[in-house]
Design a protein around this motif. Structure first.
Motif, PDB file in Angstrom:
ATOM      1  N   ILE A 170      25.264  60.244  53.373  1.00 25.82           N
ATOM      2  CA  ILE A 170      26.658  60.101  52.955  1.00 25.82           C
ATOM      3  C   ILE A 170      27.571  60.028  54.169  1.00 25.82           C
ATOM      4  O   ILE A 170      28.513  59.221  54.207  1.00 25.82           O
ATOM      5  CB  ILE A 170      27.070  61.270  52.042  1.00 25.82           C
ATOM      6  N   LEU A 171      27.301  60.841  55.170  1.00 25.64           N
ATOM      7  CA  LEU A 171      28.091  60.810  56.406  1.00 25.64           C
ATOM      8  C   LEU A 171      27.979  59.449  57.078  1.00 25.64           C
ATOM      9  O   LEU A 171      28.979  58.896  57.568  1.00 25.64           O
ATOM     10  CB  LEU A 171      27.622  61.914  57.356  1.00 25.64           C
ATOM     11  N   SER A 172      26.780  58.881  57.088  1.00 26.01           N
ATOM     12  CA  SER A 172      26.573  57.552  57.680  1.00 26.01           C
ATOM     13  C   SER A 172      27.375  56.502  56.920  1.00 26.01           C
ATOM     14  O   SER A 172      27.990  55.617  57.520  1.00 26.01           O
ATOM     15  CB  SER A 172      25.083  57.187  57.650  1.00 26.01           C
ATOM     16  N   PHE A 173      27.375  56.612  55.595  1.00 22.31           N
ATOM     17  CA  PHE A 173      28.154  55.678  54.783  1.00 22.31           C
ATOM     18  C   PHE A 173      29.637  55.786  55.111  1.00 22.31           C
ATOM     19  O   PHE A 173      30.336  54.768  55.212  1.00 22.31           O
ATOM     20  CB  PHE A 173      27.937  55.955  53.294  1.00 22.31           C
ATOM     21  N   ILE A 174      30.133  57.007  55.259  1.00 20.37           N
ATOM     22  CA  ILE A 174      31.549  57.213  55.546  1.00 20.37           C
ATOM     23  C   ILE A 174      31.940  56.557  56.865  1.00 20.37           C
ATOM     24  O   ILE A 174      32.997  55.917  56.970  1.00 20.37           O
ATOM     25  CB  ILE A 174      31.876  58.720  55.593  1.00 20.37           C
ATOM     26  N   ILE A 175      31.090  56.683  57.871  1.00 23.79           N
ATOM     27  CA  ILE A 175      31.370  56.080  59.177  1.00 23.79           C
ATOM     28  C   ILE A 175      31.489  54.564  59.046  1.00 23.79           C
ATOM     29  O   ILE A 175      32.423  53.947  59.563  1.00 23.79           O
ATOM     30  CB  ILE A 175      30.274  56.453  60.188  1.00 23.79           C
ATOM     31  N   VAL A 176      30.540  53.960  58.337  1.00 27.68           N
ATOM     32  CA  VAL A 176      30.576  52.506  58.122  1.00 27.68           C
ATOM     33  C   VAL A 176      31.788  52.134  57.271  1.00 27.68           C
ATOM     34  O   VAL A 176      32.479  51.147  57.541  1.00 27.68           O
ATOM     35  CB  VAL A 176      29.282  52.018  57.450  1.00 27.68           C
ATOM     36  N   HIS A 177      32.049  52.933  56.255  1.00 22.55           N
ATOM     37  CA  HIS A 177      33.172  52.668  55.357  1.00 22.55           C
ATOM     38  C   HIS A 177      34.505  52.700  56.100  1.00 22.55           C
ATOM     39  O   HIS A 177      35.377  51.853  55.864  1.00 22.55           O
ATOM     40  CB  HIS A 177      33.177  53.707  54.233  1.00 22.55           C
ATOM     41  N   LEU A 178      34.660  53.659  56.992  1.00 21.15           N
ATOM     42  CA  LEU A 178      35.895  53.753  57.777  1.00 21.15           C
ATOM     43  C   LEU A 178      36.086  52.509  58.649  1.00 21.15           C
ATOM     44  O   LEU A 178      37.206  52.014  58.802  1.00 21.15           O
ATOM     45  CB  LEU A 178      35.873  55.013  58.650  1.00 21.15           C
ATOM     46  N   TYR A 179      34.984  52.015  59.196  1.00 21.47           N
ATOM     47  CA  TYR A 179      35.083  50.780  59.985  1.00 21.47           C
ATOM     48  C   TYR A 179      35.475  49.609  59.097  1.00 21.47           C
ATOM     49  O   TYR A 179      36.336  48.799  59.458  1.00 21.47           O
ATOM     50  CB  TYR A 179      33.753  50.473  60.681  1.00 21.47           C
ATOM     51  N   MET A 180      34.851  49.534  57.913  1.00 27.84           N
ATOM     52  CA  MET A 180      35.110  48.404  57.024  1.00 27.84           C
ATOM     53  C   MET A 180      36.559  48.372  56.546  1.00 27.84           C
ATOM     54  O   MET A 180      37.083  47.310  56.219  1.00 27.84           O
ATOM     55  CB  MET A 180      34.166  48.458  55.822  1.00 27.84           C
ATOM     56  N   THR A 181      37.211  49.534  56.497  1.00 26.92           N
ATOM     57  CA  THR A 181      38.608  49.552  56.067  1.00 26.92           C
ATOM     58  C   THR A 181      39.520  48.852  57.067  1.00 26.92           C
ATOM     59  O   THR A 181      40.660  48.517  56.733  1.00 26.92           O
ATOM     60  CB  THR A 181      39.122  50.995  55.879  1.00 26.92           C
ATOM     61  N   THR A 182      39.027  48.603  58.266  1.00 26.65           N
ATOM     62  CA  THR A 182      39.850  47.945  59.292  1.00 26.65           C
ATOM     63  C   THR A 182      39.644  46.433  59.315  1.00 26.65           C
ATOM     64  O   THR A 182      40.220  45.751  60.167  1.00 26.65           O
ATOM     65  CB  THR A 182      39.520  48.511  60.684  1.00 26.65           C
ATOM     66  N   THR A 183      38.848  45.901  58.391  1.00 29.50           N
ATOM     67  CA  THR A 183      38.499  44.481  58.447  1.00 29.50           C
ATOM     68  C   THR A 183      39.324  43.614  57.499  1.00 29.50           C
ATOM     69  O   THR A 183      38.937  42.493  57.181  1.00 29.50           O
ATOM     70  CB  THR A 183      37.000  44.277  58.122  1.00 29.50           C
ATOM     71  N   GLY A 184      40.457  44.115  57.037  1.00 28.84           N
ATOM     72  CA  GLY A 184      41.321  43.333  56.163  1.00 28.84           C
ATOM     73  C   GLY A 184      42.205  42.389  56.956  1.00 28.84           C
ATOM     74  O   GLY A 184      41.968  42.132  58.150  1.00 28.84           O
ATOM     75  N   HIS A 185      43.259  41.876  56.321  1.00 29.35           N
ATOM     76  CA  HIS A 185      44.199  40.977  57.011  1.00 29.35           C
ATOM     77  C   HIS A 185      44.861  41.692  58.191  1.00 29.35           C
ATOM     78  O   HIS A 185      45.200  41.072  59.190  1.00 29.35           O
ATOM     79  CB  HIS A 185      45.259  40.472  56.039  1.00 29.35           C
ATOM     80  N   THR A 186      45.046  43.005  58.032  1.00 27.60           N
ATOM     81  CA  THR A 186      45.519  43.854  59.128  1.00 27.60           C
ATOM     82  C   THR A 186      44.625  45.088  59.173  1.00 27.60           C
ATOM     83  O   THR A 186      43.822  45.316  58.250  1.00 27.60           O
ATOM     84  CB  THR A 186      46.988  44.285  58.920  1.00 27.60           C
ATOM     85  N   LEU A 187      44.783  45.899  60.202  1.00 27.67           N
ATOM     86  CA  LEU A 187      43.939  47.095  60.334  1.00 27.67           C
ATOM     87  C   LEU A 187      44.139  48.074  59.187  1.00 27.67           C
ATOM     88  O   LEU A 187      43.240  48.846  58.845  1.00 27.67           O
ATOM     89  CB  LEU A 187      44.235  47.791  61.664  1.00 27.67           C
ATOM     90  N   THR A 188      45.332  48.064  58.596  1.00 26.27           N
ATOM     91  CA  THR A 188      45.641  49.063  57.575  1.00 26.27           C
ATOM     92  C   THR A 188      45.782  48.493  56.161  1.00 26.27           C
ATOM     93  O   THR A 188      46.088  49.226  55.230  1.00 26.27           O
ATOM     94  CB  THR A 188      46.943  49.796  57.934  1.00 26.27           C
ATOM     95  N   SER A 189      45.556  47.203  55.980  1.00 29.95           N
ATOM     96  CA  SER A 189      45.805  46.588  54.669  1.00 29.95           C
ATOM     97  C   SER A 189      44.922  47.170  53.562  1.00 29.95           C
ATOM     98  O   SER A 189      45.381  47.402  52.443  1.00 29.95           O
ATOM     99  CB  SER A 189      45.624  45.070  54.753  1.00 29.95           C
TER     100      SER A 189
END
Length: 215
Positions: A170-189
């Motif tokens: 689960i911790l590994s997923f969270i790390i990847v998930h946090l990175y994926m949240t930055t891959t939108g049109h902007t870093l915070t979208s």
């Protein structure tokens, strides 16, 4: 190159946003207290960490039951039906296409919030990893009742190791998930979308037929 016009569409309901942040808070609390119980860190003190961990775990288990009920009564379970359609296109996009400024191969819509890779990942989490984590945690919590429950044959060491392995997964997923949240049109979208419910997409993105077939 002319920049494509962006529009906002309502994707995430209030309950989805509440569940997302509530679950994030409970998981972080469980990870922190779990590390302390295992002696990796010192923050609350062992006895208090155990109490917080147990209370949060039972709360998470109860809330998850409500989430499962919501998924099936609202029809949102369709969002998690796995499909291989455009799976490799999505993988290629995240592997190198995203770094070349390419558009996402699977547009996001209310009717299809998750791309094929997300569907497989979230289904694995919701149907396998999280239930196993909760079950092993519940068994660990009720160890003194094992004989009464008729499962005294079960090894405590096995349950503890499996519980810890799931925690690291689960911790590994969270790390990847946090990175994926930055891959939108902007870093915070993507983060803003999970706060407001509104997602920014390109105006000319059309609903792909893979969504309809997968649903």
């Amino acid at each position: 190159m002319t920049e494509k016009k962006k529009i906002n569409i309502y994707i995430y309901s209030r309950y989805e946003r509440f569940w997302h942040w509530f679950q994030a808070a409970t998981i972080f609390t469980l990870l922190i207290t779990g590390f302390e119980v295992n002696g990796a860190i010192s923050l609350f003190g062992f006895k208090k960490a155990v109490s917080i961990h147990n209370f949060t775990g039972i709360t998470w288990l109860t809330a998850f039951a409500f989430f499962v009920f919501w998924v099936f009564t609202t029809g949102e379970w369709k969002q998690y039906i796995p499909t291989t359609k455009k799976m490799f296109e999505v993988i290629k996009y995240y592997a190198y296409g995203i770094f070349r400024g390419q558009s996402h191969p699977v547009p996001k819509r209310k009717e299809a919030k998750h791309n094929p890779l997300q569907r497989l990942t979230y289904l694995s989490l919701a149907a396998i990893l999280l239930p196993v984590q909760m079950l092993t945690g519940f068994l660990y919590w009720g160890y003194n009742s094992w004989e009464e429950w008729g499962i005294s044959w079960l090894g405590l060491g096995f349950v503890a190791v499996l519980h810890t392995m799931c925690a690291f997964a689960i911790l590994s997923f969270i790390i990847v998930h946090l990175y994926m949240t930055t891959t939108g049109h902007t870093l915070t979208s993507h983060t803003k979308a999970m706060i407001t419910g509104w997602e920014e997409v390109e105006e000319d993105e059309m609903i792909e037929d893979w969504e309809k077939k997968a649903a």
